[in-house]
Design an enzyme around this catalytic site. Structure first.
Site, PDB file in Angstrom:
ATOM      1  N   THR A  35      53.018 -12.743  21.905  1.00 31.56           N
ATOM      2  CA  THR A  35      53.303 -12.215  22.742  1.00 31.56           C
ATOM      3  C   THR A  35      53.254 -12.569  24.012  1.00 31.56           C
ATOM      4  OG1 THR A  35      53.295  -9.822  21.751  1.00 31.56           O
ATOM      5  CG2 THR A  35      54.025 -10.048  23.555  1.00 31.56           C
ATOM      6  N   LYS A  94      42.731 -11.040  26.269  1.00 27.22           N
ATOM      7  CA  LYS A  94      44.720 -10.593  25.597  1.00 27.22           C
ATOM      8  C   LYS A  94      44.564  -9.415  26.535  1.00 27.22           C
ATOM      9  CE  LYS A  94      46.019 -12.584  22.128  1.00 27.22           C
ATOM     10  NZ  LYS A  94      46.962 -13.338  23.405  1.00 27.22           N
ATOM     11  N   GLU A 122      48.284  -7.315  18.347  1.00 31.81           N
ATOM     12  CA  GLU A 122      47.868  -9.159  17.559  1.00 31.81           C
ATOM     13  C   GLU A 122      47.046  -9.204  17.520  1.00 31.81           C
ATOM     14  OE1 GLU A 122      49.803 -10.314  22.473  1.00 31.81           O
ATOM     15  OE2 GLU A 122      48.029  -9.828  22.265  1.00 31.81           O
TER      16      GLU A 122
HETATM   17  C1  5RP Z   1      49.994  -9.760  25.398  1.00 33.42           C
HETATM   18  C2  5RP Z   1      49.099 -11.077  25.485  1.00 33.42           C
HETATM   19  C3  5RP Z   1      49.333 -12.509  26.435  1.00 33.42           C
HETATM   20  O1  5RP Z   1      48.990 -13.339  25.209  1.00 33.42           O
HETATM   21  C4  5RP Z   1      48.501 -12.849  27.768  1.00 33.42           C
HETATM   22  O2  5RP Z   1      49.391 -11.564  28.523  1.00 33.42           O
HETATM   23  C5  5RP Z   1      49.467 -14.021  28.210  1.00 33.42           C
HETATM   24  O3  5RP Z   1      51.070 -13.929  28.425  1.00 33.42           O
HETATM   25  P1  5RP Z   1      51.782 -15.051  29.682  1.00 33.42           P
HETATM   26  O4  5RP Z   1      51.633 -15.666  27.990  1.00 33.42           O
HETATM   27  O5  5RP Z   1      52.699 -14.275  30.127  1.00 33.42           O
HETATM   28  O6  5RP Z   1      50.666 -15.943  30.450  1.00 33.42           O
HETATM   29  O7  5RP Z   1      47.888 -10.964  25.293  1.00 33.42           O
HETATM   30  O8  5RP Z   1      49.240  -8.528  25.090  1.00 33.42           O
END
Ligand code: 5RP
Length: 218
Positions: free
Chosen positions: A28, A94, A103
């Site tokens: 995500t 994360k 996740e």
């Molecule tokens: C979501 C996550 C994402 O992997 C993390 O926030 C990184 O996000 P982005 O790719 O938008 O920088 O853990 O729950």
């Protein structure tokens, strides 16, 4: 290159690790959104995807990529996801997007976790990014007290409800010298569903996009 262009470069590099005829675990976030868009280009070569969030599921479905239920799957060769921070041992923070629980579940089933990041995400030590903790709503105050006792400053993510109907406490100011120990310690607090440390099940491979291209570390 902009940060978003770097995210896209890392995401598209992950397509190299998708096995013909396989089911793909999908994370995500904004980096993963680029991966999903790239996956659409090879969708005839995969059986489908397991999504880690409602948001990714909607994007996958919009591309016509079949969505499968994790409970119906025994073999998941690869899980592709981003991170808010990753260290040189491939432990991660994360949950910036709030999808940490699903996740962690999908990652637990996968044989290989491919982490896709722009270079700013590689840090030492972890902890400048506030650690997300998913909490059962009625346990908010007592979990916050327990997290404060660990030296953090928990703040409620305002106006946010997870896909599982829970809240997120973002914990600022933690000193994460031992990610595995802290992941285990926070998981023991009653009312915590999941915390955003991925150390027990870290990444197996890091695709790190910087000005010089995408570095593949394993
Ligand atoms: C979501 C996550 C994402 O992997 C993390 O926030 C990184 O996000 P982005 O790719 O938008 O920088 O853990 O729950």
């Amino acid at each position: 290159m902009t940060q978003d262009e770097l995210k896209k470069a890392a995401a598209l590099a992950a397509l190299d690790y998708i096995e013909e005829g396989s089911i793909v675990g999908v994370g995500t976030g904004s980096t993963v959104n680029h991966f999903i868009d790239g996956l659409a280009g090879i969708k005839s070569r995969i059986r489908g995807a397991i999504s880690s969030s409602e948001a990714s599921a909607r994007r996958l479905a919009a591309h016509g990529i079949p969505l499968l239920d994790l409970n119906d799957v025994t073999e998941l060769p690869v899980y592709v996801d981003g991170a808010d921070e990753i260290d040189s041992g491939f432990s991660m923070i994360k949950g910036g997007g709030g999808a940490l629980t699903r996740e962690k579940i999908v990652a637990a089933v996968a044989n290989r976790f491919v982490c896709i990041c722009d270079a700013s995400k590689l840090v030492s030590p972890l902890g400048r990014f506030p650690l997300p903790v998913e909490v059962i709503p009625m346990a908010r105050a007592q979990v916050a007290r327990a997290l404060a006792a660990l030296g953090g400053e928990p703040r409620l993510r305002e106006g946010f409800v997870t896909d599982n109907g829970n809240i997120i406490l973002d914990v600022h100011g933690l000193s994460i010298t031992d990610p595995l120990a802290l992941e285990n310690r926070i998981d023991q607090i009653v009312g915590v569903v999941t915390n955003g440390l991925f150390a027990r099940r870290g990444a197996d491979m890091l695709l790190l996009a910087g000005a010089g291209g995408v570095e593949r570390r394993a």
